[in-house]
Write a protein that holds these residues in place. Structure first.
Motif, PDB file in Angstrom:
ATOM      1  N   MET A   1       0.834  -1.207   0.000  1.00 42.33           N
ATOM      2  CA  MET A   1       0.000   0.000   0.000  1.00 42.33           C
ATOM      3  C   MET A   1       0.868   1.255   0.000  1.00 42.33           C
ATOM      4  O   MET A   1       1.981   1.252   0.525  1.00 42.33           O
ATOM      5  N   ARG A   2       0.324   2.317  -0.554  1.00 42.13           N
ATOM      6  CA  ARG A   2       0.978   3.622  -0.491  1.00 42.13           C
ATOM      7  C   ARG A   2       0.381   4.370   0.706  1.00 42.13           C
ATOM      8  O   ARG A   2      -0.828   4.629   0.752  1.00 42.13           O
ATOM      9  N   ILE A   3       1.235   4.701   1.675  1.00 39.22           N
ATOM     10  CA  ILE A   3       0.779   5.225   2.955  1.00 39.22           C
ATOM     11  C   ILE A   3       1.289   6.651   3.153  1.00 39.22           C
ATOM     12  O   ILE A   3       2.499   6.904   3.091  1.00 39.22           O
TER      13      ILE A   3
ATOM     14  N   GLU B   1       4.734   1.447   0.797  1.00 35.54           N
ATOM     15  CA  GLU B   1       5.460   2.598   0.265  1.00 35.54           C
ATOM     16  C   GLU B   1       5.051   3.849   1.037  1.00 35.54           C
ATOM     17  O   GLU B   1       3.926   4.325   0.907  1.00 35.54           O
ATOM     18  N   PRO B   2       5.949   4.408   1.846  1.00 32.38           N
ATOM     19  CA  PRO B   2       5.595   5.618   2.602  1.00 32.38           C
ATOM     20  C   PRO B   2       5.669   6.870   1.734  1.00 32.38           C
ATOM     21  O   PRO B   2       6.529   6.996   0.855  1.00 32.38           O
TER      22      PRO B   2
ATOM     23  N   ARG C   1       0.866  10.929  -5.886  1.00 28.22           N
ATOM     24  CA  ARG C   1       1.427   9.584  -5.689  1.00 28.22           C
ATOM     25  C   ARG C   1       0.354   8.573  -5.273  1.00 28.22           C
ATOM     26  O   ARG C   1       0.651   7.439  -4.969  1.00 28.22           O
ATOM     27  N   GLN C   2      -0.889   9.027  -5.251  1.00 23.29           N
ATOM     28  CA  GLN C   2      -2.052   8.155  -5.025  1.00 23.29           C
ATOM     29  C   GLN C   2      -1.994   7.388  -3.692  1.00 23.29           C
ATOM     30  O   GLN C   2      -2.013   6.152  -3.655  1.00 23.29           O
ATOM     31  N   PRO C   3      -1.941   8.086  -2.570  1.00 23.97           N
ATOM     32  CA  PRO C   3      -1.961   7.377  -1.279  1.00 23.97           C
ATOM     33  C   PRO C   3      -3.271   6.616  -1.090  1.00 23.97           C
ATOM     34  O   PRO C   3      -4.340   7.100  -1.469  1.00 23.97           O
ATOM     35  N   GLU C   4      -3.155   5.441  -0.507  1.00 20.59           N
ATOM     36  CA  GLU C   4      -4.331   4.618  -0.235  1.00 20.59           C
ATOM     37  C   GLU C   4      -4.787   4.721   1.216  1.00 20.59           C
ATOM     38  O   GLU C   4      -5.911   4.347   1.548  1.00 20.59           O
TER      39      GLU C   4
END
Length: 233
Positions: A1-3, A25-26, A167-170
């Motif tokens: 996940m992008r966090i 992915e931070p 960056r499309q954080p989830e």
């Protein structure tokens, strides 16, 4: 996940390392920065009459730098990371409470059940939750509260915010109510376009700072520590 990690930079770095180790992915977006208070630090270092030292944040330990003349005083800390910081600063006796200020207050009541309570030195920051001080006052502890640092807002331009959201954080990690309030104020226009982002809060108190229309996408950690927060991912 992008966090999306909203912690101050120095705290965000180890958080990012833990996230990467878990395969995430931070994305760093610090909303506040710590400003150390030299006068407060000097007062704390000169507080030799305290029987024990309290710290609820590693930032307070970073502010004083090294334990100095306080090294032999027992330290009671919130969380393992704060306890680790205290040991690295040279404090010889460190005991940690897993949780928040209420957990630390419970630990102190257990350690000092007698009516004659010891004098405590609380290395504090601003803003902070009043709960620890309220509970210790109710238990008749004597405490000297010295502010060693203050959290000040980071100047974030629209371009910085846009770059983070591109960056499309989830998911977004929220560690304090102050951070949550500022995040939703700054990111409102971006969040309207991102209807699937999850908001993960360190405690139920932080959930209260989430706008009503977004609470359905909000979760709270079972315990107020980062390990429990990561379990929500």
């Amino acid at each position: 996940m992008r966090i999306l990690v909203t912690r101050p930079e120095k705290s965000a770095v180890p958080t990012g390392e833990r996230l990467r180790a878990l395969g995430h992915e931070p994305i760093f977006l610090p909303l506040f920065a710590a400003e150390h208070d030299p006068e407060g630090v000097a007062l704390a270092r000169a507080c030799h009459d305290a029987a024990a030292v309290l710290v609820t944040s590693a930032e307070a330990v970073r502010a004083i730098g090294t334990a100095g003349d306080l090294a032999d005083k027992p330290v009671f800390a919130v969380g393992t990371s704060t306890g680790k910081a205290a040991r690295e600063a040279g404090f010889k006796q460190v005991e940690t409470a897993n949780g928040d200020g209420a957990a630390l207050a419970a630990l102190l009541r257990d350690r000092f059940p007698d009516a004659d309570k010891p004098q405590l030195l609380y290395l504090a920051g601003e803003p902070r939750s009043p709960r620890l001080e309220q509970e210790l006052a109710a238990a008749r502890f004597r405490m000297n509260v010295i502010v060693c640092y203050r959290m000040t807002p980071v100047d974030l331009t629209r371009e910085i915010l846009q770059a983070a959201f591109q960056r499309q954080p989830e998911a977004v990690l929220l560690y304090s109510a102050e951070t949550a309030r500022r995040f939703f104020e700054l990111a409102e226009s971006f969040l309207k376009e991102k209807q699937d982002i999850q908001f993960l809060c360190l405690s139920s108190a932080i959930v209260e700072a989430v706008p009503a229309g977004m609470k359905s996408r909000t979760k709270s950690a079972v315990r107020p520590d980062e390990r429990s927060l990561f379990e929500l991912l």
